[in-house]
Design a protein around this motif. Structure first.
Motif, PDB file in Angstrom:
ATOM      1  N   ILE A 292      40.630  29.373  -3.941  1.00  0.00           N
ATOM      2  CA  ILE A 292      39.165  29.380  -3.858  1.00  0.00           C
ATOM      3  C   ILE A 292      38.744  29.806  -2.454  1.00  0.00           C
ATOM      4  O   ILE A 292      39.186  29.220  -1.466  1.00  0.00           O
ATOM      5  N   GLU A 293      37.915  30.835  -2.376  1.00  0.00           N
ATOM      6  CA  GLU A 293      37.348  31.211  -1.080  1.00  0.00           C
ATOM      7  C   GLU A 293      35.854  30.902  -1.104  1.00  0.00           C
ATOM      8  O   GLU A 293      35.136  31.347  -2.006  1.00  0.00           O
ATOM      9  N   ALA A 294      35.405  30.117  -0.122  1.00  0.00           N
ATOM     10  CA  ALA A 294      33.987  29.763  -0.038  1.00  0.00           C
ATOM     11  C   ALA A 294      33.344  30.560   1.092  1.00  0.00           C
ATOM     12  O   ALA A 294      33.868  30.589   2.206  1.00  0.00           O
ATOM     13  N   ILE A 295      32.236  31.210   0.801  1.00  0.00           N
ATOM     14  CA  ILE A 295      31.502  31.932   1.844  1.00  0.00           C
ATOM     15  C   ILE A 295      30.105  31.324   1.944  1.00  0.00           C
ATOM     16  O   ILE A 295      29.332  31.359   0.980  1.00  0.00           O
ATOM     17  N   VAL A 296      29.799  30.739   3.115  1.00  0.00           N
ATOM     18  CA  VAL A 296      28.465  30.192   3.342  1.00  0.00           C
ATOM     19  C   VAL A 296      27.632  31.313   3.960  1.00  0.00           C
ATOM     20  O   VAL A 296      27.789  31.641   5.129  1.00  0.00           O
ATOM     21  N   GLY A 297      26.779  31.919   3.176  1.00  0.00           N
ATOM     22  CA  GLY A 297      26.002  33.032   3.706  1.00  0.00           C
ATOM     23  C   GLY A 297      25.143  33.662   2.638  1.00  0.00           C
ATOM     24  O   GLY A 297      25.260  33.352   1.450  1.00  0.00           O
ATOM     25  N   ASP A 298      24.291  34.562   3.074  1.00  0.00           N
ATOM     26  CA  ASP A 298      23.402  35.269   2.178  1.00  0.00           C
ATOM     27  C   ASP A 298      24.186  36.387   1.490  1.00  0.00           C
ATOM     28  O   ASP A 298      25.033  37.018   2.102  1.00  0.00           O
TER      29      ASP A 298
ATOM     30  N   ILE B 274      26.961  24.837  16.534  1.00  0.00           N
ATOM     31  CA  ILE B 274      26.099  23.850  15.903  1.00  0.00           C
ATOM     32  C   ILE B 274      25.799  22.678  16.854  1.00  0.00           C
ATOM     33  O   ILE B 274      24.664  22.219  16.957  1.00  0.00           O
ATOM     34  N   ASP B 275      26.832  22.225  17.581  1.00  0.00           N
ATOM     35  CA  ASP B 275      26.634  21.076  18.486  1.00  0.00           C
ATOM     36  C   ASP B 275      25.596  21.394  19.552  1.00  0.00           C
ATOM     37  O   ASP B 275      24.722  20.578  19.854  1.00  0.00           O
ATOM     38  N   GLU B 276      25.701  22.599  20.130  1.00  0.00           N
ATOM     39  CA  GLU B 276      24.766  22.979  21.196  1.00  0.00           C
ATOM     40  C   GLU B 276      23.347  23.106  20.649  1.00  0.00           C
ATOM     41  O   GLU B 276      22.381  22.703  21.290  1.00  0.00           O
ATOM     42  N   LEU B 277      23.263  23.674  19.446  1.00  0.00           N
ATOM     43  CA  LEU B 277      21.948  23.854  18.830  1.00  0.00           C
ATOM     44  C   LEU B 277      21.297  22.492  18.562  1.00  0.00           C
ATOM     45  O   LEU B 277      20.121  22.265  18.856  1.00  0.00           O
ATOM     46  N   ALA B 278      22.106  21.557  18.032  1.00  0.00           N
ATOM     47  CA  ALA B 278      21.597  20.208  17.743  1.00  0.00           C
ATOM     48  C   ALA B 278      21.124  19.541  19.033  1.00  0.00           C
ATOM     49  O   ALA B 278      20.059  18.909  19.079  1.00  0.00           O
TER      50      ALA B 278
ATOM     51  N   TYR C 201      28.319  22.528   9.595  1.00  0.00           N
ATOM     52  CA  TYR C 201      27.851  23.812   9.073  1.00  0.00           C
ATOM     53  C   TYR C 201      26.390  24.094   9.379  1.00  0.00           C
ATOM     54  O   TYR C 201      25.969  25.246   9.321  1.00  0.00           O
ATOM     55  N   LEU C 202      25.614  23.048   9.659  1.00  0.00           N
ATOM     56  CA  LEU C 202      24.181  23.257   9.810  1.00  0.00           C
ATOM     57  C   LEU C 202      23.524  22.146  10.622  1.00  0.00           C
ATOM     58  O   LEU C 202      24.085  21.067  10.800  1.00  0.00           O
ATOM     59  N   VAL C 203      22.312  22.468  11.106  1.00  0.00           N
ATOM     60  CA  VAL C 203      21.488  21.494  11.818  1.00  0.00           C
ATOM     61  C   VAL C 203      20.185  21.332  11.047  1.00  0.00           C
ATOM     62  O   VAL C 203      19.579  22.334  10.642  1.00  0.00           O
ATOM     63  N   ALA C 204      19.754  20.092  10.826  1.00  0.00           N
ATOM     64  CA  ALA C 204      18.487  19.835  10.136  1.00  0.00           C
ATOM     65  C   ALA C 204      17.534  19.136  11.097  1.00  0.00           C
ATOM     66  O   ALA C 204      17.886  18.123  11.697  1.00  0.00           O
TER      67      ALA C 204
ATOM     68  N   VAL D 214      19.074  25.047  10.115  1.00  0.00           N
ATOM     69  CA  VAL D 214      19.657  26.267  10.678  1.00  0.00           C
ATOM     70  C   VAL D 214      21.160  26.270  10.441  1.00  0.00           C
ATOM     71  O   VAL D 214      21.848  25.277  10.731  1.00  0.00           O
ATOM     72  N   PHE D 215      21.667  27.376   9.903  1.00  0.00           N
ATOM     73  CA  PHE D 215      23.108  27.539   9.689  1.00  0.00           C
ATOM     74  C   PHE D 215      23.727  28.248  10.898  1.00  0.00           C
ATOM     75  O   PHE D 215      23.024  28.883  11.693  1.00  0.00           O
ATOM     76  N   ALA D 216      25.050  28.180  11.004  1.00  0.00           N
ATOM     77  CA  ALA D 216      25.737  28.749  12.168  1.00  0.00           C
ATOM     78  C   ALA D 216      25.518  30.259  12.300  1.00  0.00           C
ATOM     79  O   ALA D 216      25.575  30.811  13.393  1.00  0.00           O
ATOM     80  N   ASP D 217      25.247  30.959  11.189  1.00  0.00           N
ATOM     81  CA  ASP D 217      25.069  32.413  11.270  1.00  0.00           C
ATOM     82  C   ASP D 217      23.623  32.808  11.583  1.00  0.00           C
ATOM     83  O   ASP D 217      23.283  33.992  11.551  1.00  0.00           O
TER      84      ASP D 217
END
Lengths: 67, 316
Positions: B72-78, B257-261, B276-279, B290-293
């Protein structure tokens, strides 16, 4: 006029004369749909000129986007 | 195989195909799990919603529990033109499964599928209604031949909701056609656009081969694949069934993500993060995720302009 629409027998009022009329009768005018009359798909520009007759077999499939 | 979207249809297709024991499954999705998904998105649990796990990641974890022999390959993205073309070129999947919630992405998928000559299986549902159709380069017309135009709004689960059985019915149509393709039983394919309504007990099917257009920009004699060449503006889309807008920056960003948070916390904003994300809670019922990409979801609005304003106010 009695039509078979999606396998069901349906009686529509006399004002319904064309595919366009039928789509407005079922309030599908603004929906994107595929219409087949007697196993022939009707192009969208033919909706207004394609007359319906008693006993016609019609399939209507409308598109939705959800998933 | 590739499943585009990991919502209700994506989760249903993925579970069925992984249980059937296909070799490799790639699943791409831009969203994360929320409570309201659990009514029908069968791969996800309350724990996934609490953790706000990206759907692709949560799907991969569950699918690996179901059948560890499937890769299984998971891609988090548009799933935009570049991403889908990259998948087509690198993986050469046997079949694409459409589990998206909008026609913009479907028309991109339609172009990619015909350009790389890979079959794809359309599926969609809303309320108690659903429909499906397999599009096969060289054998059938394409989605654009059927639509002739790009549908605009009003046709999603945003207003109507969706019942689980309608999802499962579409999944069944899609998986059955996919299995026929995988065993190369081309003669058994339906060759029809099929629709049903489980509440009103209606069913319809239309044979599609006659609608093929020789001048179609996707599958005609001189294809231009128009949906692969959209210019690179900031893209925004209202999400299906959600009071939310997705913002996709013109150039992919790479956030820590850590820096963004930490940046949001320094501004005094209530901030939660996972790998994976910041809320971020913005007040007034609005949230920014916000997602990492660099993609972001702005919740609490359906107004694309307002969402873009919020995005650029906080992320520059």
């Amino acid at each position: 006029m009695t039509l078979t629409i999606n396998g069901e027998t349906v009686t529509v009022p006399d004002e319904v004369k064309t595919v366009s009329d039928l789509l407005s009768y079922f309030q599908l005018t603004n929906k994107l749909a595929i219409v087949e009359v007697n196993v022939r798909i009707i192009e969208k520009h033919e909706y207004g000129t394609t007359a319906l007759a008693d006993g016609d077999r019609i399939e209507i499939v409308h598109f939705v986007g959800g998933g | 195989m590739v499943i585009v979207g990991a919502g209700a249809l994506g989760a249903g297709n993925a579970e069925a195909l992984v249980r059937a024991g296909i070799g490799k499954l790639t699943i791409i999705d831009r969203d994360y799990v929320e409570w309201s998904n659990l009514q029908r998105q069968q791969l996800y649990s309350e724990a996934d919603a609490i953790a706000r796990l990206p759907k692709a990641i949560a799907a991969k974890r569950r699918l690996e529990q179901i059948n560890s022999e499937v890769e299984i390959e998971a891609i988090v993205g548009d799933a935009g033109p570049e991403e889908l073309e990259a998948i087509a070129a690198e993986q050469r999947p046997d079949v694409w499964i459409d589990a998206t919630d909008n026609f913009d992405t479907r028309l991109v998928l339609n172009d990619v599928a015909y350009k790389y000559r890979i079959p794809w299986i359309y599926g969609a549902c809303v309320g108690s209604y659903g429909l499906s159709c397999a599009f096969i380069p060289g054998r059938t017309p394409c989605l654009y031949c059927l639509l002739e135009t790009v549908p605009q709004g009003g046709l999603t689960c945003d207003t109507a909701g969706i019942i689980g059985p309608a999802v499962q019915m579409v999944v069944s149509y899609q998986v059955a056609e996919a299995l026929k393709m995988l065993v190369e039983d081309w003669a058994a394919l339906r060759g029809k656009l099929v629709s049903f309504d489980l509440w009103t007990n209606e069913y319809a099917a239309v044979r599609i081969d006659a609608v093929k257009k020789e001048d179609c920009p996707t599958c005609g004699r001189h294809p231009s694949y128009p949906f692969l060449s959209y210019d690179q503006r900031t893209k925004a889309a209202v999400l299906c069934g959600r009071d939310s807008v997705q913002i996709r920056p013109p150039v992919q960003r790479e956030y820590e993500i850590d820096e963004l948070a930490e940046m949001f916390r320094r501004q005094g904003l209530q901030t939660e993060a996972n790998p994976y994300l910041v809320a971020v809670s913005l007040g007034g019922g609005k949230r920014l995720v916000v997602f990492a990409d660099g993609r972001a979801l702005v919740h609490g609005t359906k107004d694309v302009h307002e969402a873009k304003t919020i995005y650029y106010r906080y992320l520059g």
